[in-house]
Write a protein that holds these residues in place. Structure first.
Motif: not given
Length: 164
Positions: A88, A93, A146
């Protein structure tokens, strides 16, 4: 598996080698593992991004986590793989791919075995490490993908200029 056992397992992890270090990626994020594929170089790309690859008709950026962790790049060999993951970024996404010098297996990592990355003595930026666990006598690094992709890949939205 009962609820107590399920709570003890933090994640099922894909174990891989990067530059001689063992890393664990949440197996739920892994979409597929590929052998070497053709790479389209991108002019002026950051060193972290090697280029783009075609994954089932989709354009996917290929990143080298060794660069993010300040490791030496190595040539690919018969053990090298490309791991396609879904993470994410900016609330959306995203499909990205990373190099792996070798992929080992999928294993359970227990919550009790994960420790916070030390703030001193690390050769990597501690904010890039979600945690450290043990696998036998070795340490396993759980990267914060991320965070790495946002900072190294500069993938945050770029503000648009107002038209005059």
């Amino acid at each position: 598996m009962n609820d107590a056992n399920r709570a003890a397992i933090a994640m099922q992890a894909l174990i891989l080698d990067l530059g001689g270090e063992i890393f664990a990626i949440d197996a739920a994020q892994v979409r597929e593992i590929l052998d070497e594929v053709p790479i389209t170089q991108v002019p002026n790309a950051r060193p972290f991004v090697d280029g783009l690859i075609n994954v089932r008709g989709r354009v996917v950026p290929l990143a080298d986590l060794r660069v993010a962790f300040g490791m030496t790049r190595t040539a690919t060999d018969e053990d090298s793989r490309i791991v396609v993951i879904e993470i994410e970024l900016g609330g959306e996404s995203s499909i990205v791919a990373i190099y792996a010098d070798r992929v080992y297996d999928v294993t359970d990592i227990e919550t009790a075995s994960i420790e916070e990355a030390p703030k001193v003595g690390m050769r990597w930026r501690s904010e890039y490490v979600r945690g450290i666990s043990r696998r036998g006598e070795s340490f396993v690094i759980i990267p914060n993908l991320e965070r790495i992709f946002v900072e190294e890949g500069d993938l945050e939205p770029v503000p648009q200029k107002a038209e005059a």
